[in-house]
Motif scaffolding. Structure first.
Motif, short mmCIF file in Angstrom:
data_model
loop_
_atom_site.label_atom_id
_atom_site.label_comp_id
_atom_site.label_asym_id
_atom_site.label_seq_id
_atom_site.Cartn_x
_atom_site.Cartn_y
_atom_site.Cartn_z
N GLY A 146 0.83 -1.19 0.00
CA GLY A 146 0.00 0.00 0.00
C GLY A 146 0.87 1.26 0.00
N GLU A 147 0.47 2.25 0.77
CA GLU A 147 1.22 3.51 0.85
C GLU A 147 2.17 3.53 2.05
N ALA A 148 2.49 2.38 2.62
CA ALA A 148 3.35 2.32 3.81
C ALA A 148 4.72 2.92 3.52
N MET A 149 5.29 3.56 4.53
CA MET A 149 6.60 4.20 4.43
C MET A 149 7.62 3.45 5.28
N LEU A 150 8.88 3.77 5.07
CA LEU A 150 9.93 3.20 5.93
C LEU A 150 9.67 3.56 7.39
N GLN A 151 9.06 4.71 7.63
CA GLN A 151 8.77 5.12 8.99
C GLN A 151 7.69 4.27 9.66
N ASP A 152 7.01 3.44 8.88
CA ASP A 152 6.01 2.54 9.45
C ASP A 152 6.62 1.22 9.93
N LEU A 153 7.90 1.01 9.69
CA LEU A 153 8.57 -0.19 10.17
C LEU A 153 8.80 -0.09 11.67
N PRO A 154 8.95 -1.22 12.36
CA PRO A 154 9.15 -1.17 13.82
C PRO A 154 10.54 -0.66 14.18
N GLU A 155 10.67 -0.15 15.39
CA GLU A 155 11.99 0.23 15.88
C GLU A 155 12.83 -1.01 16.17
N LYS A 156 12.18 -2.06 16.65
CA LYS A 156 12.85 -3.33 16.93
C LYS A 156 11.92 -4.46 16.50
N PRO A 157 12.42 -5.37 15.67
CA PRO A 157 13.78 -5.40 15.12
C PRO A 157 13.97 -4.33 14.06
N ARG A 158 15.20 -3.87 13.92
CA ARG A 158 15.49 -2.91 12.87
C ARG A 158 15.66 -3.65 11.55
N LEU A 159 14.87 -3.28 10.58
CA LEU A 159 14.98 -3.87 9.25
C LEU A 159 15.91 -3.02 8.39
N ILE A 160 16.85 -3.67 7.74
CA ILE A 160 17.78 -2.99 6.84
C ILE A 160 17.63 -3.63 5.47
N ILE A 161 17.11 -2.87 4.53
CA ILE A 161 16.89 -3.33 3.16
C ILE A 161 18.07 -2.87 2.32
N ASN A 162 18.80 -3.82 1.77
CA ASN A 162 20.03 -3.52 1.05
C ASN A 162 19.79 -3.39 -0.45
N ALA A 163 20.47 -2.43 -1.06
CA ALA A 163 20.43 -2.24 -2.51
C ALA A 163 21.79 -1.71 -2.94
N THR A 164 21.97 -1.53 -4.23
CA THR A 164 23.22 -0.96 -4.76
C THR A 164 22.92 0.37 -5.42
N ASN A 165 23.70 1.38 -5.07
CA ASN A 165 23.60 2.68 -5.72
C ASN A 165 24.42 2.63 -7.00
N ILE A 166 23.76 2.66 -8.15
CA ILE A 166 24.46 2.54 -9.42
C ILE A 166 25.41 3.71 -9.64
N ASP A 167 25.05 4.90 -9.16
CA ASP A 167 25.90 6.08 -9.36
C ASP A 167 27.24 5.95 -8.64
N SER A 168 27.20 5.46 -7.40
CA SER A 168 28.43 5.39 -6.61
C SER A 168 29.06 4.01 -6.63
N GLY A 169 28.26 2.98 -7.00
CA GLY A 169 28.76 1.62 -6.95
C GLY A 169 28.86 1.06 -5.55
N GLU A 170 28.22 1.73 -4.59
CA GLU A 170 28.31 1.34 -3.19
C GLU A 170 26.97 0.81 -2.68
N LEU A 171 27.04 0.22 -1.50
CA LEU A 171 25.85 -0.32 -0.85
C LEU A 171 24.97 0.81 -0.33
N ALA A 172 23.69 0.72 -0.62
CA ALA A 172 22.71 1.66 -0.09
C ALA A 172 21.84 0.92 0.92
N LEU A 173 21.68 1.49 2.10
CA LEU A 173 20.94 0.87 3.19
C LEU A 173 19.66 1.65 3.46
#
Length: 219
Positions: A146-173
């Motif tokens: 739906g329209e859920a945001m990252l701010q709707d995730l719980p404080e605990k456990p902390r969820l970290i969704i990993n991706a790659t930033n194509i511009d920098s070639g680095e990990l985006a968290l």
């Protein structure tokens, strides 16, 4: 030297005293122990595999004690649903969530029944305005988040969704407290849709094109 006929010296090692006594200062407590879970990628197969893993962890009363959940690609789909409905899982006194099947497992199994979700996104991205990444985020938004945001995730456990930033070639968290790339900077309390974060994580160029994010607000 020993004279001929004299007994040879013993080569046995000295026995250690057990238990070994601590030295002064060793009793000081270290950092608190935390429990983390890594959820790997691999499309729908990974998503469904992790549904089974999460279900068994729940049945064992381990799921409720997790401090961190780190995910990528297909694993981020499962992690996103788990995080979104975490507060409604109805954990009992033994740490078992009674609503896990209804809130987490059922919607993910339903998503898996749509085997051509990625192909639909590709076709819409080619034929309609917007990118393939946009269409994938739309599909996640319509079917799961739906329209859920990252701010709707719980404080605990902390969820970290990993991706790659194509511009920098680095990990985006992507997480509730921050979006980070150590080359680009940090955005605290990012106002980013959960569907967008999962779409970024599950992009697979050149088939599923990267999702575009603005850098405004990075420090």
């Amino acid at each position: 030297m020993n004279s001929p006929g004299s007994p040879k010296p013993s080569r046995s090692r000295p026995e250690m005293l057990v238990p070994v006594r601590s030295s002064p200062g060793d009793e000081e407590p270290g950092p608190p122990k935390r429990t983390a879970l890594g959820i790997s990628g691999g499309g729908y197969q990974a998503m469904l595999f992790h549904v089974g893993v999460l279900r068994r962890l729940n049945e064992a009363g381990i799921l409720a004690g997790l401090d961190r959940i780190s995910s990528v690609s297909g694993g981020s789909i499962a992690a996103g649903v788990l995080g979104l409905f975490w507060d409604g899982l109805e954990f009992d006194d033994e740490g078992v969530a009674g609503a896990f099947v209804d809130r987490v497992e059922a919607p993910l199994r339903e998503l898996a029944s749509h085997h051509h979700l990625d192909l639909e996104s590709i076709a819409k991205g080619v034929l309609l305005p917007g990118t393939i990444g946009d269409k994938l985020a739309d599909a996640y938004r319509d079917r799961l988040f739906g329209e859920a945001m990252l701010q709707d995730l719980p404080e605990k456990p902390r969820l970290i969704i990993n991706a790659t930033n194509i511009d920098s070639g680095e990990l985006a968290l992507f997480s509730r407290p921050y979006l980070s790339d150590h080359r680009v900077g940090w955005i605290e309390n990012p106002e980013i849709e959960l569907a967008v974060a999962v779409a970024c994580s599950s992009a697979f160029p050149p088939v599923l094109s990267p999702h575009r994010l603005k850098r405004a607000g990075a420090t």
